[in-house]
Scaffold this motif. Sequence first.
Motif, PDB file in Angstrom:
ATOM      1  N   ALA A 428       0.863  -1.189   0.000  1.00  0.00           N
ATOM      2  CA  ALA A 428       0.000   0.000   0.000  1.00  0.00           C
ATOM      3  C   ALA A 428       0.899   1.238   0.000  1.00  0.00           C
ATOM      4  CB  ALA A 428      -0.902   0.005   1.220  1.00  0.00           C
ATOM      5  N   PRO A 429       0.631   2.207  -0.896  1.00  0.00           N
ATOM      6  CA  PRO A 429       1.484   3.409  -0.949  1.00  0.00           C
ATOM      7  C   PRO A 429       1.583   4.120   0.392  1.00  0.00           C
ATOM      8  CG  PRO A 429      -0.176   3.439  -2.706  1.00  0.00           C
ATOM      9  CD  PRO A 429      -0.475   2.254  -1.857  1.00  0.00           C
ATOM     10  N   GLY A 430       0.491   4.066   1.195  1.00  0.00           N
ATOM     11  CA  GLY A 430       0.461   4.801   2.468  1.00  0.00           C
ATOM     12  C   GLY A 430       1.592   4.431   3.409  1.00  0.00           C
ATOM     13  N   GLU A 431       2.049   3.183   3.342  1.00  0.00           N
ATOM     14  CA  GLU A 431       3.128   2.735   4.222  1.00  0.00           C
ATOM     15  C   GLU A 431       4.412   3.537   3.958  1.00  0.00           C
ATOM     16  OE1 GLU A 431       5.642  -1.369   5.062  1.00  0.00           O
ATOM     17  OE2 GLU A 431       4.007  -1.395   3.607  1.00  0.00           O
ATOM     18  N   ILE A 432       4.724   3.729   2.659  1.00  0.00           N
ATOM     19  CA  ILE A 432       5.943   4.470   2.285  1.00  0.00           C
ATOM     20  C   ILE A 432       5.721   5.967   2.506  1.00  0.00           C
ATOM     21  CG2 ILE A 432       7.605   4.884   0.419  1.00  0.00           C
ATOM     22  CD1 ILE A 432       6.498   2.202  -0.832  1.00  0.00           C
ATOM     23  N   GLU A 433       4.496   6.431   2.208  1.00  0.00           N
ATOM     24  CA  GLU A 433       4.184   7.854   2.392  1.00  0.00           C
ATOM     25  C   GLU A 433       4.317   8.261   3.853  1.00  0.00           C
ATOM     26  OE1 GLU A 433       1.045   7.642  -1.351  1.00  0.00           O
ATOM     27  OE2 GLU A 433       0.288   7.746   0.702  1.00  0.00           O
ATOM     28  N   ASP A 434       3.850   7.406   4.765  1.00  0.00           N
ATOM     29  CA  ASP A 434       3.956   7.725   6.199  1.00  0.00           C
ATOM     30  C   ASP A 434       5.411   7.878   6.629  1.00  0.00           C
ATOM     31  OD1 ASP A 434       1.248   7.792   6.527  1.00  0.00           O
ATOM     32  OD2 ASP A 434       1.069   5.788   7.398  1.00  0.00           O
ATOM     33  N   GLU A 435       6.282   7.003   6.106  1.00  0.00           N
ATOM     34  CA  GLU A 435       7.713   7.105   6.453  1.00  0.00           C
ATOM     35  C   GLU A 435       8.309   8.398   5.912  1.00  0.00           C
ATOM     36  OE1 GLU A 435       9.544   5.595   8.485  1.00  0.00           O
ATOM     37  OE2 GLU A 435       8.158   3.986   8.973  1.00  0.00           O
ATOM     38  N   LEU A 436       7.949   8.755   4.689  1.00  0.00           N
ATOM     39  CA  LEU A 436       8.468   9.999   4.108  1.00  0.00           C
ATOM     40  C   LEU A 436       8.016  11.203   4.921  1.00  0.00           C
ATOM     41  CD1 LEU A 436       8.078   9.333   0.285  1.00  0.00           C
ATOM     42  CD2 LEU A 436      10.182  10.113   1.405  1.00  0.00           C
ATOM     43  N   LYS A 437       6.748  11.162   5.390  1.00  0.00           N
ATOM     44  CA  LYS A 437       6.222  12.317   6.127  1.00  0.00           C
ATOM     45  C   LYS A 437       6.841  12.461   7.515  1.00  0.00           C
ATOM     46  CE  LYS A 437       2.068  11.308   5.621  1.00  0.00           C
ATOM     47  NZ  LYS A 437       0.723  10.909   5.258  1.00  0.00           N
ATOM     48  N   SER A 438       7.480  11.380   7.969  1.00  0.00           N
ATOM     49  CA  SER A 438       8.153  11.479   9.271  1.00  0.00           C
ATOM     50  C   SER A 438       9.530  12.139   9.132  1.00  0.00           C
ATOM     51  CB  SER A 438       8.302  10.086   9.898  1.00  0.00           C
ATOM     52  OG  SER A 438       9.259   9.326   9.177  1.00  0.00           O
ATOM     53  N   CYS A 439       9.966  12.407   7.887  1.00  0.00           N
ATOM     54  CA  CYS A 439      11.276  13.037   7.647  1.00  0.00           C
ATOM     55  C   CYS A 439      11.178  14.551   7.798  1.00  0.00           C
ATOM     56  CB  CYS A 439      11.770  12.728   6.234  1.00  0.00           C
ATOM     57  SG  CYS A 439      12.069  10.995   5.908  1.00  0.00           S
ATOM     58  N   ALA A 440      12.227  15.145   8.327  1.00  0.00           N
ATOM     59  CA  ALA A 440      12.294  16.607   8.430  1.00  0.00           C
ATOM     60  C   ALA A 440      12.210  17.219   7.036  1.00  0.00           C
ATOM     61  CB  ALA A 440      13.604  17.017   9.104  1.00  0.00           C
ATOM     62  N   GLY A 441      11.436  18.307   6.933  1.00  0.00           N
ATOM     63  CA  GLY A 441      11.356  19.010   5.655  1.00  0.00           C
ATOM     64  C   GLY A 441      10.294  18.486   4.712  1.00  0.00           C
ATOM     65  N   VAL A 442       9.532  17.443   5.131  1.00  0.00           N
ATOM     66  CA  VAL A 442       8.485  16.890   4.260  1.00  0.00           C
ATOM     67  C   VAL A 442       7.115  17.234   4.841  1.00  0.00           C
ATOM     68  CG1 VAL A 442       7.454  14.790   3.304  1.00  0.00           C
ATOM     69  CG2 VAL A 442       9.950  15.001   3.448  1.00  0.00           C
TER      70      VAL A 442
END
Length: 524
Positions: A428-442
């Motif tokens: 599911a794309p949401g799994e990768i999206e959640d990790e990206l959103k936990s990064c500073a600057g995203v």
Amino acid sequence: MSSNEFSLQSLICTEAFADPAFVFDGTPVSRAEFSANIEKTAAWLAAQGVGKGDVVAVWLVNRIEWVALLFAAARLGAIVSAVNTRYRSAEVAHLLRLSGARLMVVEAAFRSIDFAAILADIAKDEVPALRQLAVVGADTIPAHWPCVRFDAFDQPYPPAPPAQDDVDLPVLLYTTSGTTKGPKLVAHSQRTLAAHAAAVARALSLAPQNHSLLAMLPFCGTFGMTSLLGFIAAGATIHVLDAFEAAPALKILGEHEITHAFGSDEMFRRILALTDVAQPFPRAEVFGFAAFQPGWRELAAEAEARGMPLYGLYGSSEVQALFSIGRASDAFADRIEGGGWPMSPEARVRVRDTETGELAAPGVSGEIEISAPSRFLGYFNNPDATRDAITADGFFRTGDIGRLRGDGSFVYETRAGDAMRLGGFLVAPGEIEDELKSCAGVADAQVVAVDLKGNARCVAFVIPAGEPPQQEMLVAHLRERLAGYKVPARIYIVDAFPVTDSANGVKIQRARLRAMAMERIAAE
């Protein structure tokens, strides 16, 4: 049960009910007034020559006329085709052509929407069945078709003929969010609508004197209509917004101590953002939300802390909205997930492995299939599409990916077209999206799959928060946190995601994102 217990009329024959039944823009409408409006509207429709099997297109914002038209059409055996107020000429023409509507009830004007100008863009020969327009709020609008005023409530007409009692005929057509071929029309009967409305009222344990609804979703979509009908069935008072705006929604929720509301994550986000009060909704019980935007888990946590209890749910035009919802007894993380527990005890949910075609065990992702009393009759005038959508044993193939929990509930993960098969696994794309959103600057992220040199790889689009983050830094973070096949091959910085407005909320155009990814890779 006799068939008339599955009529729309049966929903307003409940013995216990609150009055007023509705409050439209501060104006109360009693149960008796609503019943009288239905009879007057049925008489008016009959006077326009509308009878059994005739289609009436309804292109209105949320108003009492919309609801009266649906109940009156049911009374006559006629069919309402719901038109999204956000539609423009090509979409309206497609719907009129597909439905064969002979009469269209239309707003004279609403805020910035110029209904007459949109209709002027449609040639008469594009929609040969359409005979006349009925205008709400004016005598006429400039148009290619003859106009009458929708004056059902004002003028006496001869009484409508006796009520039709076939509750299994089509009565309401929703548009699906379409593919390139244009939307299909999803046909529901009085039985599918009324049985599901009663199931919603029972499952939510609604009591007329204790509960109330803020109806802030458009009636032209299943999300708005199902919640409306469920609360009509319960006999509870319904406060209606003609179209969603956060400020009036916040005012009604607070002043009238509303217990239930349904909407998209973005609607609830906007409402919360307008108040600094720590706990602004003292009587809130269930605020059901559809997650259309990234960041919905963070929103749900903030809402919970401020006494706005968000519940994940699931639905579609084909099985109706509020098909299922989380329960108060669920752990918070489970309660806010899409999916939940079916409203109807007769509903059955199963998951089919998309690779093997076999039914999947709990915990294994695959396509969700549903059998339920809320299931649609079929796609209107489209037997081929109907045949493709329904299994031999009567389950609707949802085109959604999810998994069973093993306790009677299920989790919706993503649309089948959005699910990515990476490294041989369904992701599911949401799994990768959640990790990206936990990064500073995203600030926000969306992930889609593309074919890269014969291999399925994912590509990410990121909206920056302030200074755009470095791709290398993001990739390094993801490599630490996710399996290698889930790490995007490319990460592109964008200002905004392409979106589309549907009757049930604003949705991100993932197909457009995939095309953007392919274009950028090809240009390298």
